[in-house]
Design a protein around this motif. Structure first.
Motif, PDB file in Angstrom:
ATOM      1  N   THR A 105       0.783  -1.020   0.297  1.00 19.09           N
ATOM      2  CA  THR A 105      -0.043   0.046   0.351  1.00 19.09           C
ATOM      3  C   THR A 105       1.054   1.210  -0.143  1.00 19.09           C
ATOM      4  OG1 THR A 105      -1.320  -1.036   1.061  1.00 19.09           O
ATOM      5  CG2 THR A 105      -1.464   1.428   1.597  1.00 19.09           C
ATOM      6  N   ILE A 106       0.717   2.121  -0.792  1.00 18.16           N
ATOM      7  CA  ILE A 106       0.938   3.737  -0.508  1.00 18.16           C
ATOM      8  C   ILE A 106      -0.161   4.890  -0.306  1.00 18.16           C
ATOM      9  CG2 ILE A 106       2.408   5.306  -2.650  1.00 18.16           C
ATOM     10  CD1 ILE A 106       4.223   2.730  -2.265  1.00 18.16           C
ATOM     11  N   TYR A 121      -8.274   3.337  -1.102  1.00 17.58           N
ATOM     12  CA  TYR A 121      -9.206   3.707  -0.388  1.00 17.58           C
ATOM     13  C   TYR A 121      -8.830   5.234   0.479  1.00 17.58           C
ATOM     14  CZ  TYR A 121     -10.801  -0.633  -0.024  1.00 17.58           C
ATOM     15  OH  TYR A 121     -11.524  -2.466  -0.589  1.00 17.58           O
ATOM     16  N   TYR A 122      -9.612   5.429   0.862  1.00 15.94           N
ATOM     17  CA  TYR A 122      -9.128   6.576   1.292  1.00 15.94           C
ATOM     18  C   TYR A 122      -8.233   6.641   2.992  1.00 15.94           C
ATOM     19  CZ  TYR A 122     -10.092  10.321  -1.607  1.00 15.94           C
ATOM     20  OH  TYR A 122     -10.694  10.799  -3.262  1.00 15.94           O
ATOM     21  N   ILE A 131      -3.194   3.791  -2.211  1.00  9.75           N
ATOM     22  CA  ILE A 131      -3.196   2.720  -2.833  1.00  9.75           C
ATOM     23  C   ILE A 131      -3.118   1.723  -3.169  1.00  9.75           C
ATOM     24  CG2 ILE A 131      -2.696   2.162  -5.734  1.00  9.75           C
ATOM     25  CD1 ILE A 131      -3.396   5.514  -5.023  1.00  9.75           C
ATOM     26  N   THR A 132      -3.366   0.532  -3.054  1.00  6.84           N
ATOM     27  CA  THR A 132      -3.170  -0.895  -2.767  1.00  6.84           C
ATOM     28  C   THR A 132      -2.845  -1.863  -3.592  1.00  6.84           C
ATOM     29  OG1 THR A 132      -3.929  -1.408  -0.224  1.00  6.84           O
ATOM     30  CG2 THR A 132      -3.738  -2.665  -1.309  1.00  6.84           C
ATOM     31  N   GLN A 159       7.185  -4.589 -10.662  1.00  4.17           N
ATOM     32  CA  GLN A 159       6.870  -3.372 -10.406  1.00  4.17           C
ATOM     33  C   GLN A 159       5.561  -2.459 -10.753  1.00  4.17           C
ATOM     34  OE1 GLN A 159       9.525  -1.013 -14.040  1.00  4.17           O
ATOM     35  NE2 GLN A 159      11.628  -1.449 -12.410  1.00  4.17           N
ATOM     36  N   PHE A 160       4.817  -1.793 -10.576  1.00  2.77           N
ATOM     37  CA  PHE A 160       3.810  -0.865 -11.186  1.00  2.77           C
ATOM     38  C   PHE A 160       4.213   0.331 -10.981  1.00  2.77           C
ATOM     39  CE2 PHE A 160       4.358  -1.546  -6.105  1.00  2.77           C
ATOM     40  CZ  PHE A 160       4.359  -0.365  -5.552  1.00  2.77           C
ATOM     41  N   GLY A 161       3.263   1.024 -11.245  1.00  2.00           N
ATOM     42  CA  GLY A 161       3.088   2.273 -11.690  1.00  2.00           C
ATOM     43  C   GLY A 161       1.746   2.775 -10.837  1.00  2.00           C
ATOM     44  N   ILE A 162       2.077   4.087 -11.089  1.00  2.00           N
ATOM     45  CA  ILE A 162       0.444   4.918 -10.347  1.00  2.00           C
ATOM     46  C   ILE A 162       0.496   6.269 -11.135  1.00  2.00           C
ATOM     47  CG2 ILE A 162      -0.650   5.439  -8.314  1.00  2.00           C
ATOM     48  CD1 ILE A 162       0.349   3.946  -6.478  1.00  2.00           C
TER      49      ILE A 162
END
Length: 218
Positions: A79-80, A103-104, A123-124, A145-148
């Motif tokens: 989670t970021i 989620y907030y 962001i999870t 790796q993942f991008g947001i």
């Protein structure tokens, strides 16, 4: 003789400590920030060790709670927190292994406490079940790796992340239990909210009146 005994005992303790596998969960680092169609794509790398595996067992992380862990893995995830300017776009490494949810108030492990404001979304990225042969987890060492995507591209701000993995130590009593971690990472975190237009108008009016008052006095 006493000194030699102390040295032997110290060496034994060091060997014993080295025999115990270290569990660090997932660590997250920012790889790059690149322009994208909706603003900027923040690409992160998540790394886990040989003593961990990423398991799809358990339940999907829920908002604003500490997920249960019954000595088995919950849905392993990263989670970021407080991701400023989130556009709703997440780029996943493999959609058959990973999903995402926002989620907030983020879902956090029970034994770590990250910085989490209800004013900004979290962001999870979490593991999901998949078809054989990889249905039961991804064993370390490994990285993905993942991008947001964010509206903002300025680096230098630091916020929190948390993660959960499953211990991968076959034959050990702790095998299959949860490993939680929390750390800091560069992300487009907003340090303060942007004032409402009405607030800006009120402040501007006050400054205008103050300027007239000072002019009259002079």
């Amino acid at each position: 003789m006493r000194l030699r005994t102390l040295i032997v005992v110290a060496a034994g303790l060091l060997l014993a400590a080295g025999a115990v596998p270290a569990h660090a969960g997932v660590t997250v680092d920012l790889v790059s920030v690149t322009p994208s169609s909706g603003g900027f794509l923040w690409t992160f790398q998540a790394t886990f060790t040989s003593s961990d595996r990423l398991s799809p067992l358990g339940s999907v992380p829920a908002p604003g709670v500490n997920p249960p862990d019954n000595t088995r893995s919950i849905e392993d995830y990263v989670t970021i927190y407080d991701f400023g300017g989130f556009t709703g776009r997440v780029v996943l490494p493999n959609t058959t292994q990973w999903n995402n949810i926002s989620y907030y108030l983020g879902s956090t492990p029970a034994d770590v406490i990250p910085i989490d404001s209800a004013a900004f979304p979290n962001i999870t990225i979490y593991r999901i079940p998949e078809l054989p042969p990889n249905c039961c987890g991804i064993a370390g060492p490994g990285a993905f790796q993942f991008g947001i995507e964010s509206q903002f591209g300025t680096r230098g701000l630091t916020g929190s992340f948390s993660s959960n993995t499953t211990k991968n130590v076959p034959g050990d009593p702790t095998d299959g239990s949860s490993v939680s971690s929390v750390g800091s990472v560069e992300s487009p975190f907003q340090l303060q909210t942007v004032p409402e237009p009405g607030t800006l108008l009120l402040v501007g009016s006050g400054l205008f009146v103050l300027g007239i008052y000072r002019r009259k006095r002079s």
